[in-house]
Design an enzyme around this catalytic site. Sequence first.
Site, PDB file in Angstrom:
ATOM      1  N   THR A 213      47.915 -33.698  26.951  1.00 21.83           N
ATOM      2  CA  THR A 213      47.901 -31.626  26.377  1.00 21.83           C
ATOM      3  C   THR A 213      49.363 -30.992  27.440  1.00 21.83           C
ATOM      4  OG1 THR A 213      46.786 -30.394  25.517  1.00 21.83           O
ATOM      5  CG2 THR A 213      46.493 -31.010  27.112  1.00 21.83           C
TER       6      THR A 213
ATOM      7  N   VAL B 190      42.999 -35.287  16.303  1.00 27.36           N
ATOM      8  CA  VAL B 190      42.238 -35.557  14.395  1.00 27.36           C
ATOM      9  C   VAL B 190      42.050 -36.477  14.561  1.00 27.36           C
ATOM     10  CG1 VAL B 190      42.717 -33.183  14.167  1.00 27.36           C
ATOM     11  CG2 VAL B 190      43.957 -34.341  13.314  1.00 27.36           C
TER      12      VAL B 190
ATOM     13  N   ASN C  12      50.017 -36.215  32.856  1.00 22.39           N
ATOM     14  CA  ASN C  12      50.929 -35.883  31.624  1.00 22.39           C
ATOM     15  C   ASN C  12      52.066 -36.585  31.756  1.00 22.39           C
ATOM     16  OD1 ASN C  12      49.640 -34.582  29.104  1.00 22.39           O
ATOM     17  ND2 ASN C  12      49.117 -32.962  30.797  1.00 22.39           N
TER      18      ASN C  12
ATOM     19  N   CYS D 297      31.864 -35.972  -7.461  1.00 22.91           N
ATOM     20  CA  CYS D 297      31.417 -34.842  -8.121  1.00 22.91           C
ATOM     21  C   CYS D 297      32.247 -34.473  -8.589  1.00 22.91           C
ATOM     22  CB  CYS D 297      30.754 -33.882  -6.855  1.00 22.91           C
ATOM     23  SG  CYS D 297      31.636 -32.417  -6.177  1.00 22.91           S
TER      24      CYS D 297
ATOM     25  N   GLN E 108      41.575 -31.898  21.399  1.00 24.94           N
ATOM     26  CA  GLN E 108      42.677 -30.809  20.008  1.00 24.94           C
ATOM     27  C   GLN E 108      43.346 -32.355  19.174  1.00 24.94           C
ATOM     28  OE1 GLN E 108      45.314 -28.905  22.689  1.00 24.94           O
ATOM     29  NE2 GLN E 108      44.876 -29.974  24.025  1.00 24.94           N
TER      30      GLN E 108
ATOM     31  N   CYS F 143      34.243 -33.220   0.628  1.00 24.93           N
ATOM     32  CA  CYS F 143      34.016 -32.362  -0.483  1.00 24.93           C
ATOM     33  C   CYS F 143      34.660 -30.967  -0.449  1.00 24.93           C
ATOM     34  CB  CYS F 143      33.659 -32.820  -1.725  1.00 24.93           C
ATOM     35  SG  CYS F 143      33.499 -32.076  -2.948  1.00 24.93           S
TER      36      CYS F 143
ATOM     37  N   ALA G  40      49.033 -41.826  29.579  1.00 33.38           N
ATOM     38  CA  ALA G  40      48.395 -41.737  29.719  1.00 33.38           C
ATOM     39  C   ALA G  40      47.563 -42.973  29.584  1.00 33.38           C
ATOM     40  CB  ALA G  40      47.500 -41.582  28.729  1.00 33.38           C
TER      41      ALA G  40
ATOM     42  N   HIS H 299      39.684 -29.407  16.687  1.00 31.84           N
ATOM     43  CA  HIS H 299      40.467 -28.913  15.677  1.00 31.84           C
ATOM     44  C   HIS H 299      40.039 -30.144  13.911  1.00 31.84           C
ATOM     45  CE1 HIS H 299      43.915 -27.900  18.053  1.00 31.84           C
ATOM     46  NE2 HIS H 299      42.733 -26.544  17.950  1.00 31.84           N
TER      47      HIS H 299
END
EC number: 2.3.1.286
Length: 253
Positions: A189, A104, A214, A151, A102, A128, A233, A120
């Site tokens: 998580t 990024v 966890n 561009c 999950q 772009c 972790a 995600h």
Amino acid sequence: MTDMIRRAAEDIAAAEYVVALTGAGISVESGIPPFRGKGGIWDRVDPMTFGHIDTFEESPEKVWRVLIRDLKTIIEQAEPNDGHRGLARLEAMGRLSTIITQNVDGLHQAAGNTDVIEFHGNCARQRCMDCGNRLANSAVDISALPPRCGCGGVLRPDWVFFGEAIPEDALRRSGQMAARCDMMLVVGTSAIVQPAAHMPIIAKENGATVIEINPERTPLTGHFSDYLIRGRAGAVMNGILAALEPLMAERSR
């Protein structure tokens, strides 16, 4: 906890197809704040304003200034921790096939994992909005906001904003891997964000062993997970690897 770590090592050694589901907790140890929970990004930034695609399309400069700029810098400077490196080591040992994340931040790939399903998207690169070109964060100049592609198009994080759909391929493959595995590691998580949180349930319903790593209990605990190893972790993964490596050496004799 030692007995639980030993049990996890034995279960991983015996498994045929292991998949991991990871969340923000694994990257907190790399200095990346979680989005949810106490002290998270959504504590100080309204998610349905600055995290929504409509706001970005209407005022990309504002969203870059309030949300994305600082997060881009944090992710650029972050490095994999022992939790990420531990999962990469499991893959190198032939004990882990796929990570569904999950997060990024791209830290699983940086650690060495090769099959990472990004539920995600990824804020370690920018895309772009006009030509679709993707650029690494380090190649993006943020001296003027919003940054722009060669561009002339506006650059945005290659992640999923609120108001956007989970990438179809990520959703499809995650469900397939969850149904296929005979073990799922759920690492860092809260297991409350859907549809990612449903993956351990799919795994359990298809006969897999589900192990949680966890600091706290989650909605999976005592219902869908077979057991919970409470701890950070990195420390837990180090312990599992220390117990697993001799087991795998014995099996290879």
